[in-house]
Design a protein around this motif. Structure first.
Motif, PDB file in Angstrom:
ATOM      1  N   LEU A 119      25.783  -8.092   2.921  1.00  0.00           N
ATOM      2  CA  LEU A 119      26.215  -8.095   1.466  1.00  0.00           C
ATOM      3  C   LEU A 119      27.114  -9.294   1.010  1.00  0.00           C
ATOM      4  CD1 LEU A 119      28.459  -4.884   2.345  1.00  0.00           C
ATOM      5  CD2 LEU A 119      26.217  -4.749   1.217  1.00  0.00           C
ATOM      6  N   GLU A 120      27.609 -10.106   1.978  1.00  0.00           N
ATOM      7  CA  GLU A 120      28.157 -11.420   1.481  1.00  0.00           C
ATOM      8  C   GLU A 120      27.046 -12.211   0.880  1.00  0.00           C
ATOM      9  OE1 GLU A 120      31.232 -13.878   3.853  1.00  0.00           O
ATOM     10  OE2 GLU A 120      29.410 -15.521   3.014  1.00  0.00           O
ATOM     11  N   ALA A 121      26.167 -12.274   1.878  1.00  0.00           N
ATOM     12  CA  ALA A 121      24.862 -12.974   1.180  1.00  0.00           C
ATOM     13  C   ALA A 121      24.249 -12.691   0.029  1.00  0.00           C
ATOM     14  CB  ALA A 121      23.937 -13.011   2.304  1.00  0.00           C
ATOM     15  N   ALA A 122      24.171 -11.268  -0.365  1.00  0.00           N
ATOM     16  CA  ALA A 122      23.749 -10.981  -1.590  1.00  0.00           C
ATOM     17  C   ALA A 122      24.459 -11.297  -2.626  1.00  0.00           C
ATOM     18  CB  ALA A 122      23.728  -9.220  -1.357  1.00  0.00           C
TER      19      ALA A 122
ATOM     20  N   PRO B 164      28.033 -19.739   3.142  1.00  0.00           N
ATOM     21  CA  PRO B 164      28.809 -18.732   3.684  1.00  0.00           C
ATOM     22  C   PRO B 164      30.220 -19.054   3.844  1.00  0.00           C
ATOM     23  CG  PRO B 164      26.827 -18.910   4.901  1.00  0.00           C
ATOM     24  CD  PRO B 164      27.210 -20.335   4.237  1.00  0.00           C
ATOM     25  N   TRP B 165      31.073 -18.053   3.402  1.00  0.00           N
ATOM     26  CA  TRP B 165      32.596 -18.409   3.648  1.00  0.00           C
ATOM     27  C   TRP B 165      32.906 -18.201   4.972  1.00  0.00           C
ATOM     28  CZ3 TRP B 165      32.586 -14.549  -0.673  1.00  0.00           C
ATOM     29  CH2 TRP B 165      33.177 -15.091  -1.688  1.00  0.00           C
ATOM     30  N   VAL B 166      33.714 -19.204   5.599  1.00  0.00           N
ATOM     31  CA  VAL B 166      33.790 -19.449   6.939  1.00  0.00           C
ATOM     32  C   VAL B 166      35.310 -19.438   7.061  1.00  0.00           C
ATOM     33  CG1 VAL B 166      33.772 -20.786   9.108  1.00  0.00           C
ATOM     34  CG2 VAL B 166      31.706 -20.704   7.432  1.00  0.00           C
TER      35      VAL B 166
ATOM     36  N   ILE C 200      25.378  -5.787  12.033  1.00  0.00           N
ATOM     37  CA  ILE C 200      24.474  -6.653  11.768  1.00  0.00           C
ATOM     38  C   ILE C 200      24.907  -8.115  12.041  1.00  0.00           C
ATOM     39  CG2 ILE C 200      22.952  -7.874   9.959  1.00  0.00           C
ATOM     40  CD1 ILE C 200      23.079  -5.038   8.695  1.00  0.00           C
ATOM     41  N   VAL C 201      26.075  -8.351  11.616  1.00  0.00           N
ATOM     42  CA  VAL C 201      26.475  -9.791  12.071  1.00  0.00           C
ATOM     43  C   VAL C 201      26.562  -9.931  13.640  1.00  0.00           C
ATOM     44  CG1 VAL C 201      28.496 -11.221  11.800  1.00  0.00           C
ATOM     45  CG2 VAL C 201      27.841  -9.908   9.803  1.00  0.00           C
TER      46      VAL C 201
ATOM     47  N   ASN D 128      33.910  -9.129   4.354  1.00  0.00           N
ATOM     48  CA  ASN D 128      33.892  -8.308   5.740  1.00  0.00           C
ATOM     49  C   ASN D 128      32.806  -9.103   6.516  1.00  0.00           C
ATOM     50  OD1 ASN D 128      33.899  -5.831   7.049  1.00  0.00           O
ATOM     51  ND2 ASN D 128      31.582  -5.656   6.629  1.00  0.00           N
ATOM     52  N   ALA D 129      31.791  -9.595   5.958  1.00  0.00           N
ATOM     53  CA  ALA D 129      30.800 -10.534   6.850  1.00  0.00           C
ATOM     54  C   ALA D 129      31.534 -11.536   7.365  1.00  0.00           C
ATOM     55  CB  ALA D 129      29.673 -11.061   6.241  1.00  0.00           C
TER      56      ALA D 129
END
Lengths: 308, 493
Positions: free
Chosen positions: B303-306, B316-318, B345-346, B478-479
């Protein structure tokens, strides 16, 4: 010229009460229903989704009234000495076509008219000899009920092993044990102890304990156990005015006379006639939040006691 | 000093759901030890007495009255709770008083009052939902069916009928949509913008729309399809119609599709349709395998990538944290089903063996004993039967959370906290209290994400602050939370 809205069907008790009393006060407004009170008498005006019942006045879709507590309603027609003029046999009919001059003037000037309403009375019970079918299914029905019931329902306290938990759960289990003991066939059953433990106990507009007693007394009527039903009804009536709410008293009074609402009737009929368990559970799930399942607890205690 | 405070409402009528809900809210307030609201029958007064919460005032209640019974750690806390109780009890009365006129109770009546309406939201028991949806369609309304327990045969029949009428059926079991800026059911307040979302997943839409909002962009519409729209039987009817609508909508410049993996033949249909669109797409089929994607589309795994893809890219947020790595398992306890899937998935991406009650491809179904890395969807039927959804009542998660916090094999507890309309008003407050109460000195690291915006009724910033005050690490998505959990466990070997 006042706006007129139609009452679709009306419970016999509601019709009788509305004709006896001229002025009614709104006491509680819910999403699908509005309760009116006059002294000890209550009627429930509701949309078709609440189903028929002894105290229910079902209005046509889209005209369900919404009024604040304290709003006044008046019987628009003159009081009638005869509660409800009805031709023919009263029992065994369900909805009967009737014509009635009853009408109710609402605070906004709309008139609710029963001119085209049908009078609802509970149909006759199925032949009780088929009760054996129900006894075989107590555990399955109990499991299905417990799965579908909210956590607050007394049905979770039906089995002795669940008699732990908070004060309310333990008291509920105690009340159910006392009712179970009294229901076992015996010469002088002690319904007073059971009734005084359960009356007014629990959450809800009709406390859960009252619903259990309603289920039990209705089921006794359904099985033709008139003597036991009368004994339990006497114990309930003797104590209900001091132990539970006035609204619950009105509903218990109908139950004591063996008058279920349509959903209770459908559930008990399905149980007795041995049709699918979902047909027992589904109608009860439409009664209040936990009430239908509390009623089921009372029904199953009666079936269990009769079986034993 | 412990204070018992009671108030009696004479001749008051409220149903059990309302009374129990108010009692639960009061119970959650700071300093409140016990809160009970019951009608004042002798049997109930005895229960309140035994619970040590009945005062002489409450004891005088009659069977037609409601007793508000409170026990709190101080007089001030008791008074504050009583004031809150009055406010909650008076709200329905005020609403009834202000509407001393007729209110629509049926679709027909509502349409008479609002003839310009073009969408009906249907939330009735599943047995009745189909009939209500059909009434809405015949009245010329698009429908959003929040209800579940509708058969797939009925869904197919309704959607085909609607398609013939040129109308959308969103659902059944459609928990989230944002139409013309209006959040429907479980949805968040996000800015209007140029990104359209088509989602077979409620919390998926919520997470993506909120991340888009936090990236400074906005959503034109988010169309929920219901979780089964991309199954072979349904054939993606709503998804395909939604693509047509977004294609024709000049305000939408980018379209995101989010779903569990579709049936192969439906995926082919959808991707063929995407390829014919003049607009760019982001495709997020969570847990899906390799597929040929049209040139105007970009496939993403989570979702985050979407959200990032829809906003034009970015890293990506790290989360960086100084907390030491732990040896042990990751236990995810999620209110959002899609968030549980995303976490799986992660973790699978890091080659973790993952089990779940709702496993994604590559994960296994969890057994009776929770062992290894386990992601639980607490909104699944087995947890919500006869109980509210954890997004409505966060206490549904308490038991599982207490067990995870006390389990020495668990190194990291992973949580979601979903805000927005329809949900609990203070999920973070509840989670923070539960973590504080249940985590011992050497307890597991707790990582959470908060799906929501600062414009939501709960205010994301305030909710994050509550979690952080309880020592919970809050990740930006969440990811990112799942990534952090994986890194903390992996680096411990």
């Amino acid at each position: 010229m006042p706006v007129e809205a139609a009452i679709v069907s009306i419970g016999a008790r509601a019709a009788s009460a509305l004709r006896r009393h001229q002025r009614w006060t709104a006491v509680a407004q819910f999403e699908r229903s509005l309760y009116l009170r006059h002294g000890d008498a209550f009627v429930c005006i509701g949309d078709p989704s609440i189903g028929d019942g002894p105290l229910n006045v079902i209005v046509e879709e889209g005209v369900m009234p919404a009024f604040a507590a304290g709003s006044l309603f008046e019987q628009a027609a003159a009081p009638h000495p005869n509660p409800f003029p009805l031709q023919g046999e009263r029992r065994g009919r369900g909805n009967c076509a009737t014509s009635c001059s009853l009408s109710l003037l609402m605070p906004d000037g709309t008139v609710l008219s029963a001119e085209l309403a049908s009078l609802w009375q509970p149909p006759a019970w199925p032949d009780a000899v088929h009760a054996a079918l129900a006894r075989e299914r107590i555990s399955a029905v109990l499991d299905a009920g417990r799965t579908a019931a909210p956590a607050a329902s007394f049905i979770h306290a039906v089995r002795p092993e669940t008699a732990t938990g908070d004060f309310l759960t333990r008291r509920a289990a105690e009340g159910l044990r006392r009712l179970r003991r009294a229901l076992v066939p015996q010469t002088a059953p002690d319904f007073t102890t059971a009734a005084t433990t359960l009356l007014g106990l629990g959450h809800g507009l009709t406390p859960s304990g009252d619903d259990v007693l309603s289920g039990a007394v209705i089921m006794l009527h359904a099985l033709g156990a008139t003597e036991t039903a009368t004994a339990l009804a006497e114990a309930i009536r003797r104590h209900m005015r001091t132990l539970t709410s006035p609204l619950s008293c009105a509903l218990l009074d109908a139950a004591c006379d063996g008058e279920p609402n349509a959903a209770m009737f459908q559930a008990i009929e399905a149980l007795i006639e041995g049709v699918a368990i979902t047909d027992v559970i589904a109608p009860l799930a439409t009664i209040g939040h936990a009430s239908g399942f509390d009623i089921l607890a009372g029904i199953l205690l009666v079936v269990e006691a009769t079986a034993n | 000093m412990t204070t018992i405070l009671n108030e009696v409402r004479m001749s008051a009528y409220l149903d059990s759901v309302a009374l129990m809900a108010i009692a639960q809210r009061l119970q959650a307030l700071a300093g409140v030890e016990v809160a009970g609201l019951m009608i004042g029958t002798p049997a109930n007064l005895q229960i309140l007495r035994e619970a040590g919460v009945l005062s002489s005032e409450g004891a005088a209640a009659g069977p037609g009255d409601i007793v508000i019974a409170l026990r709190a750690t101080s007089e001030a806390a008791a008074q504050a709770a009583l004031a809150h109780a009055r406010q909650l009890l008076d709200r329905p009365r005020a609403a009834a008083a202000s509407s001393a006129s007729w209110q629509p109770r049926t679709l027909h009546a509502a349409l008479a009052q609002s003839p310009m309406a073009n969408l009906a939201l249907i939330s009735v028991p599943g047995d009745f939902a189909v009939a209500e949806a059909r009434k809405a369609l015949h009245a010329g309304l698009h429908t959003m069916i929040f209800s579940d327990n509708v058969s797939i045969a009925d869904e197919v029949s309704l959607k085909r009928e609607a398609r013939d009428l040129g109308l959308l059926v969103m659902g059944p079991d459609c928990g989230t949509a944002i139409i013309g800026g209006a959040p429907l059911a479980f949805a968040n307040i996000v800015p209007r913008g140029d990104i359209g979302i088509i989602g077979a997943s409620g919390t998926g839409i919520q997470e993506i729309s909120c991340l888009i909002a936090r990236a400074g962009r906005g959503v034109s519409h988010a169309i929920g399809t219901g979780g089964r729209d991309l199954k072979a039987e349904v054939g993606g009817i709503t998804t395909l119609m939604a693509i047509d609508l977004f294609d024709a909508d000049p305000a939408t410049t980018h379209i995101v599709i989010v779903s569990k993996p579709p049936a192969d033949e439906v995926a082919a249909l959808i991707l063929e349709r995407v390829g014919r669109s003049p607009k760019p797409f982001t495709i997020c089929f969570l847990g899906d395998g390799e597929r040929a994607i049209p040139k105007n589309a970009h496939a993403v795994p989570v979702l985050e990538a979407a959200a990032r893809s829809a906003c034009g890219g970015g890293k990506p947020w790290v989360v960086t944290t100084q907390l030491p790595a732990r040896r042990g398992a990751v236990r995810g306890l999620f209110a959002g089903g899609t968030l549980a899937a995303e976490a799986q998935i992660v973790l699978r991406g890091h080659n973790f063996a993952v089990a779940s009650n709702a496993p994604v491809p590559g994960a296994t179904r969890v057994g009776k004993v929770l062992e290894g890395h386990v992601m639980i969807d607490l909104g699944a039927d087995e947890y919500t039967r006869g109980r509210p959804h954890p997004m409505i009542e966060p206490a549904v998660r308490d038991e599982a959370l207490a067990a995870a916090l006390a389990d020495r094999r668990v190194a990291v507890v992973l949580l979601d906290c979903v805000l927005g309309f329809g949900g609990h008003m203070d999920p973070a407050g509840h989670l923070a209290a539960a973590v504080t109460a249940g985590r011992g000195k050497d307890g597991p690291l707790v990582i959470a994400s908060v799906t929501g915006t600062d414009a939501d009724p709960q205010n994301r910033q305030l909710q994050v602050a509550k979690l952080e005050a309880a020592g919970i690490v809050v990740a930006p998505s969440n990811a990112a939370a799942a990534e952090l959990a994986a890194s903390k466990v992996r680096s411990a070997g």
